[in-house]
Design a protein around this motif. Structure first.
Motif, PDB file in Angstrom:
ATOM      1  N   GLY A  16      41.229  28.366  43.952  1.00 30.01           N
ATOM      2  CA  GLY A  16      40.095  28.924  44.666  1.00 30.01           C
ATOM      3  C   GLY A  16      40.045  28.390  46.083  1.00 30.01           C
ATOM      4  O   GLY A  16      40.431  27.245  46.337  1.00 30.01           O
ATOM      5  N   THR A  21      40.005  36.275  48.996  1.00 37.90           N
ATOM      6  CA  THR A  21      38.928  37.245  49.207  1.00 37.90           C
ATOM      7  C   THR A  21      39.006  37.855  50.596  1.00 37.90           C
ATOM      8  O   THR A  21      38.941  39.081  50.762  1.00 37.90           O
ATOM      9  N   LYS A  42      37.056  43.202  40.855  1.00 36.89           N
ATOM     10  CA  LYS A  42      36.984  41.753  40.937  1.00 36.89           C
ATOM     11  C   LYS A  42      37.107  41.183  39.538  1.00 36.89           C
ATOM     12  O   LYS A  42      36.367  41.573  38.626  1.00 36.89           O
ATOM     13  N   ASP A  46      31.278  37.930  38.876  1.00 38.16           N
ATOM     14  CA  ASP A  46      31.073  37.660  40.294  1.00 38.16           C
ATOM     15  C   ASP A  46      30.259  38.794  40.892  1.00 38.16           C
ATOM     16  O   ASP A  46      30.541  39.959  40.637  1.00 38.16           O
ATOM     17  N   ASP A  49      31.432  38.339  45.920  1.00 36.97           N
ATOM     18  CA  ASP A  49      32.715  38.898  46.338  1.00 36.97           C
ATOM     19  C   ASP A  49      32.787  40.383  46.002  1.00 36.97           C
ATOM     20  O   ASP A  49      33.296  41.195  46.791  1.00 36.97           O
ATOM     21  N   ASN A  63      33.664  44.804  37.960  1.00 37.50           N
ATOM     22  CA  ASN A  63      34.180  43.539  37.455  1.00 37.50           C
ATOM     23  C   ASN A  63      35.009  43.766  36.198  1.00 37.50           C
ATOM     24  O   ASN A  63      34.631  44.559  35.338  1.00 37.50           O
ATOM     25  N   ASN A  93      40.390  35.522  40.433  1.00 38.17           N
ATOM     26  CA  ASN A  93      39.492  34.424  40.774  1.00 38.17           C
ATOM     27  C   ASN A  93      40.183  33.097  40.471  1.00 38.17           C
ATOM     28  O   ASN A  93      41.065  33.015  39.623  1.00 38.17           O
ATOM     29  N   ARG A  94      39.821  32.099  41.235  1.00 35.04           N
ATOM     30  CA  ARG A  94      40.410  30.760  41.139  1.00 35.04           C
ATOM     31  C   ARG A  94      41.936  30.846  41.190  1.00 35.04           C
ATOM     32  O   ARG A  94      42.509  31.709  41.852  1.00 35.04           O
ATOM     33  N   THR A 108      43.302  35.201  35.415  1.00 38.74           N
ATOM     34  CA  THR A 108      43.785  36.333  36.203  1.00 38.74           C
ATOM     35  C   THR A 108      45.160  36.781  35.708  1.00 38.74           C
ATOM     36  O   THR A 108      45.471  37.975  35.681  1.00 38.74           O
TER      37      THR A 108
END
Length: 479
Positions: A16, A21, A42, A46, A49, A63, A93-94, A108
């Motif tokens: 992250g 982003t 995404k 979240d 974002d 999402n 993410n991350r 992810t």
């Protein structure tokens, strides 16, 4: 199910804060400038974002969350969001392999495998050169089922830096470097939860333009070739939702403004498809509560808008009277703070609606952060006893005083809620929870609206008549 051909990529990173982003926002704007229709997604729970991605792509960002959604439901959401698009861009993410356990469940990488989508890795190149080749090689070996199709270098210092890193990665790994992004010298709109919501940022277009310029060194045509090479994907044929009409004649007031913005598109869509008319309310500017059958207060940043919220005392007075009169009110996270008695932040205290006899304080460190599991342990108008709700929470606020009157109907199994043990505060037909739920993964959420309206008048029953139509439109769902 029949295989469908769809260009798609997943934008991931080694951690992250690596810049994925901002890269994804710039990429989407570049693709739009090329005349492509971009479907943004995404990964994970979240809102902020996702809101920025919606604004950049000019269509709803959905999402995709393997924790909250079963695979078939997730694929339905993906199909729905990608409908009519030329390319789907999924921001992870991350770190790519970060999940909820040792096996990286819900990571992810897991999502990329499910979507059979090539991965573009955004690498933070700050103070490192050849070592990044070892990093990329580790990504290749760690999970061969993930198609690592390319790398984008971020925060590159100068041309020599870019050249060394590019040559090392391509020589030792064979993974193509698709371009580089320099260190950006533009003000990032950030605060304690990351980027500020786009609704609060006045320089959106300037930011997008700066990001587009920063991506001048990225070979977008090669990235499009990678996306086009994604194999045909089997997607469910049945619709995500069916129109039930069960909320026909119901007007649900939805607070949406600079203080309250955290809503999943699907949560609003399913209410509308069930027949409800959504009436959007600006808590900072509208002086009276409109004629509604129920209220939905999402999360957001009431603390940053607390002074303006407090000054609009006539709307708060209407809301309190409506709640006392039995109006169904469903509030999540920031919405609960607005319903409380007082809200303290950075040494100042502001009066809120006073529906709930609770004082809240927003602190410097998060109280609840991540996925949550809460069990329904007491009767309430929204959820049946014995149900286990899967959701997520991310809040810096905590109750500092809880007075007599309300009860708690949720037991925290994972997460923090109000105090690590309890969540789901209930007063009459007012229900407030720190746990955000997604309508796709929680069918009981829509059923809860029906339960709460049972015994109450379904038609509009509170507030002034509307002087103009403010119901649900495509523009409302767009961003």
């Amino acid at each position: 199910m029949e295989p469908r051909r769809l260009s798609r990529i997943v934008i991931a990173a080694q951690r992250g804060g690596a810049g994925k982003t901002l890269f994804t926002l710039g990429l989407i704007r570049r693709l739009l400038r090329e005349g492509l229709r971009v479907a943004p997604f995404k990964k994970g729970p979240d809102y902020i974002d996702a809101g920025w991605l919606s604004r950049a792509a000019e269509r709803p960002c959905r999402n995709l969350d393997p924790f909250l959604m079963e695979e078939k439901a997730l694929l339905k959401v993906f199909r729905e969001g990608a409908s009519g698009a030329d390319i789907a861009v999924v921001e992870g993410n991350r770190g790519l392999f970060d999940g909820v356990d040792l096996e990286g469940t819900c990571s992810t990488a897991r999502l990329a495998r499910l979507l059979q989508a090539p991965v573009i890795l955004v690498l933070d190149c700050t103070k490192v050169t050849r070592t990044l080749a070892a990093v990329v090689k580790g990504f290749q070996a760690f999970d061969p089922g993930v198609h690592l199709a390319g790398v984008v270098l971020n925060r590159v210092a100068r041309a020599r830096h870019e050249n060394i890193v590019t040559r090392a990665i391509e020589h030792y790994t064979g993974v193509p470097v698709l371009g580089a992004v320099p260190r950006l010298r533009i003000p990032f709109p950030e605060r304690h939860l990351g980027l500020i919501p786009w609704q609060e940022y006045g320089g959106k277009e300037r930011l997008f333009e700066a990001l587009e310029e920063a991506l001048a060194g990225v070979e977008v045509h090669r990235l499009l070739e990678v996306a086009a090479q994604a194999p045909p994907l089997l997607l469910p044929e049945e619709p995500l939702w069916s129109s039930s009409g069960s909320l026909s004649g119901v007007r649900i007031g939805v607070f949406r403004d600079q203080a309250f913005q955290f809503y999943y598109p699907e949560n609003l869509e399913i209410l509308a498809l069930a027949g409800a008319e959504l009436v959007f309310i600006d808590a900072l500017r509208e002086k009276r509560l409109p004629s509604v059958s129920a209220l939905y207060l999402g999360g957001g940043f009431p603390e940053t808008q607390a002074e303006a919220l407090a000054e609009n005392s006539s709307l708060m007075k209407d809301l309190k009277e409506a709640a006392e009169d039995g109006l169904p009110v469903y509030a999540e996270c920031g919405g609960i703070l607005y319903l409380g008695r007082e809200l303290s932040w950075k040494g100042r205290t502001y009066p809120m609606c006073g529906v709930l006899p609770v004082d809240f304080e927003v602190r410097e460190r998060p109280a609840g952060h991540g996925y949550s599991l809460v069990g329904v342990v007491a009767p309430n108008p929204y959820y049946p006893e014995g149900l286990l709700l899967q959701g997520h929470e991310f809040h810096y606020s905590v109750p500092t005083r809880v007075g007599e009157g309300p009860s708690f109907v949720l037991k925290v199994e994972r997460g923090f809620g109000f105090d690590g043990l309890r969540d789901g505060i209930l007063y009459k037909r007012v229900f407030g929870t720190y746990t955000h739920v997604h309508a796709v993964s929680t069918p009981a959420w829509l059923e809860g609206w029906l339960r709460a309206l049972e015994g109450a008048e379904k038609g509009p029953r509170w507030g002034e008549s509307l002087s103009e139509e403010r119901g649900l439109t495509k523009d409302h769902l767009k961003i």
